[in-house]
Design a protein around this motif. Structure first.
Motif, PDB file in Angstrom:
ATOM      1  N   VAL A 131       0.838  -1.202   0.000  1.00 19.01           N
ATOM      2  CA  VAL A 131       0.000   0.000   0.000  1.00 19.01           C
ATOM      3  C   VAL A 131       0.871   1.248   0.000  1.00 19.01           C
ATOM      4  CG1 VAL A 131      -1.716   1.309   1.296  1.00 19.01           C
ATOM      5  CG2 VAL A 131      -1.912  -1.177   1.131  1.00 19.01           C
ATOM      6  N   LEU A 139      -6.575  -0.626  -4.051  1.00 19.61           N
ATOM      7  CA  LEU A 139      -5.474   0.142  -3.476  1.00 19.61           C
ATOM      8  C   LEU A 139      -5.830   1.617  -3.338  1.00 19.61           C
ATOM      9  CD1 LEU A 139      -2.455  -1.559  -5.278  1.00 19.61           C
ATOM     10  CD2 LEU A 139      -2.989  -1.651  -2.847  1.00 19.61           C
ATOM     11  N   ARG A 178      -7.666   1.855  -0.201  1.00 22.17           N
ATOM     12  CA  ARG A 178      -6.733   1.801   0.927  1.00 22.17           C
ATOM     13  C   ARG A 178      -5.991   3.136   1.080  1.00 22.17           C
ATOM     14  NH1 ARG A 178      -6.665  -0.739   4.765  1.00 22.17           N
ATOM     15  NH2 ARG A 178      -4.572  -1.647   4.848  1.00 22.17           N
TER      16      ARG A 178
END
Length: 522
Positions: free
Chosen positions: A384, A431, A434
């Protein structure tokens, strides 16, 4: 005499006896030699069913043996070229000569437009060039003063090569078979010099002769082809290309469309086929196999990529695939351009998707840099954090979409399949989510959050489960939301409704947004 010398060991201690024995052996040898010369001087010679004659037509009866041998060799190898190279004109040249030959052939394919092939000083390869290539006129200046390979010169030395040169003009030639033909009568060419002659021919006729290595078409004559000629002649084959007027028009159209100011394409079959072949093979692997292209584009692409014969490619395969097209050349080049644009277009789609998921301008990515600095390291997940850092680099046009895409499925996007592309889009969405979560929880790292988490829950029907949504918005998106809220408030207040009705209207808006997938459910 020899038996006496071998069976009487006592001669080893008798010098006078040994001298006598040697004198008698010499006398006998001289008598035999004299008798042989007398016999040859009175002999009558026959060759090929008739009296043996020299080049002038005179009989060879009574002539010296050297004259006789020369005349017989001339008769047997009447079409042998005159090549004066002690190093290479033999069936098995030395190691040094072969090394020089390899260097010479590499210079032939890479510097054919330079005088002396760009060879400086006097290494072995220059000696071979000056004793084989130049004397036969195989490398010379044309009418415009440009150095190029050509057919043998029309002079005494060049004309001796023409009979053997004509063997190369057959429709289809296998190199090993050609070498056997050249080695036999009436040519008698030594195998050491054959690779130079063949390569000179291929370079002189590169626009009319297609070269194949183990059945695979070679779009360019390069060092690899030169090495295979030296190492494995049986694997080399070349064919002459012939075509009709209609085919010529098609080739000329393609050549005009494929040419650029810096890279003109000669309007002949081989240069055009080579240009197509090279450009399609230069496509990224994804573009070579994706099924997202239009059917016609895929058809042209697959035909060119699978082609092994330039003549069949241009005048059979493409002609059949584009049958009925008013301008087949335009269709081929249009398919090529679309195939070349497919990969950049796919990357641009990824870039726009990234901007959309992160809520930034897809052209400038303004504001993503500070946001990535805030979110980096919050999640403590290496993948991440790597994504956040790469996404943050897009502000200022220093971002690398290919590098970021490689992170999504652990594979360079050039080598993706269509399935991996779909997987990458899904991974990007995950992602990006995130990323936004990391922004929201930046306070755990004593940082000011650059996005806000918002939850909305509305119950409209006591019999139904309440609507609940949780989502994150960036500061820029929140500013846009504030402006939209001001507009809505102005409209609601302008209607003069009581507050309860205004809230009911907002609830209905949330309901309709939910039905239209305007919000992502928690």
């Amino acid at each position: 005499m020899d038996r006496i010398e071998e069976t009487h060991p006592q001669l080893e201690g008798d010098r006078i006896a040994r001298r006598e024995l040697s004198a008698r052996k010499a006398l006998i040898a001289e008598i035999v030699r004299s008798d042989l010369l007398k016999a040859f001087s009175s002999a009558r010679w026959w060759a090929f069913g008739d009296s043996a004659k020299d080049a002038a037509g005179k009989k060879l009866d009574g002539r010296e043996l050297t004259v006789l041998a020369s005349a017989l060799a001339t008769a047997a190898f009447s079409d042998a070229p005159v090549i004066q190279s002690e190093l290479l004109y033999r069936d098995k040249p030395s190691t040094a000569a072969m090394a020089g030959l390899r260097t010479l052939m590499h210079a032939m394919v890479s510097k054919s437009d330079v005088a002396d092939l760009g060879i400086e000083n006097y290494p072995v390869e220059r000696g071979l060039y000056l004793t084989i290539v130049r004397p036969l006129g195989l490398h010379r200046q044309d009418d415009k003063g440009v150095w190029r390979f050509a057919d043998p010169a029309d002079d005494k030395a060049g004309r001796t090569l023409i009979p053997a040169w004509t063997e190369l003009g057959e429709k289809r030639v296998n190199l090993a078979e050609l070498f056997d033909t050249w080695a036999a009568r009436p040519y008698g060419i030594k195998r050491g010099v054959m690779p130079v002659l063949v390569l000179s021919y291929l370079l002189a006729h590169r626009n009319a002769v297609a070269v194949y290595v183990e059945g695979a078409f070679q779009p360019a004559i390069d060092d690899i082809v030169a090495d295979r000629i030296l190492q494995d002649p049986a694997a080399i084959e070349f064919r002459r290309i012939s075509r009709s007027k209609r085919d010529e028009a098609f080739v000329q159209q393609l050549a005009a469309l494929l040419s650029t100011e810096t890279s003109p394409v000669e309007p002949k079959a081989l240069p055009v086929a080579s240009a197509l072949y090279q450009r399609f093979h230069a496509l990224p692997l994804w573009a070579q196999r994706t099924q997202t292209l239009a059917e016609k584009v895929r058809k042209v692409r697959d035909i060119v990529l699978k082609a092994s014969d330039p003549e069949a490619l241009l005048f059979s395969d493409l002609a059949s695939a584009l049958e009925g097209e008013p301008d087949p050349g335009v269709s081929v080049v249009a398919a090529l351009n679309k195939a070349e644009y497919a990969y950049p277009k796919m990357l641009e789609t990824l870039r726009k998707s990234l901007a959309e998921h992160l809520g930034v301008d897809p052209k400038t990515f303004e504001g993503i840099g500070p946001r990535s600095s805030t979110a980096s390291g919050v999640s403590a997940e290496l993948r991440v954090d790597a994504f956040i850092m790469r996404a943050g680099a897009f502000e200022g046009n220093s971002g690398d979409i290919e590098g970021l895409a490689s992170l999504l499925v652990h594979k360079p996007p050039r080598n993706w399949s269509d399935r991996e592309q779909e997987q990458a889009m899904f991974e990007m969405a995950k992602l990006c989510l995130r990323f936004r979560e990391a922004e929201t929880f930046a306070a755990v790292r004593d940082r000011s959050p650059t996005s806000q988490a918002i939850s909305v829950m509305i119950g409209l029907d006591p019999k139904e489960k309440p609507l609940f949504h949780a989502f994150q918005v960036s500061e820029q998106e929140l500013e846009a939301a504030d402006r939209a809220a001001d507009d809505l408030m102005a409209q609601l207040r302008g209607r003069g409704m009581r507050p309860a009705v205004e809230l009911a209207a907002l609830a209905r808006i949330v309901e309709r947004l939910s039905e239209g997938n305007g919000l992502e459910p928690a």
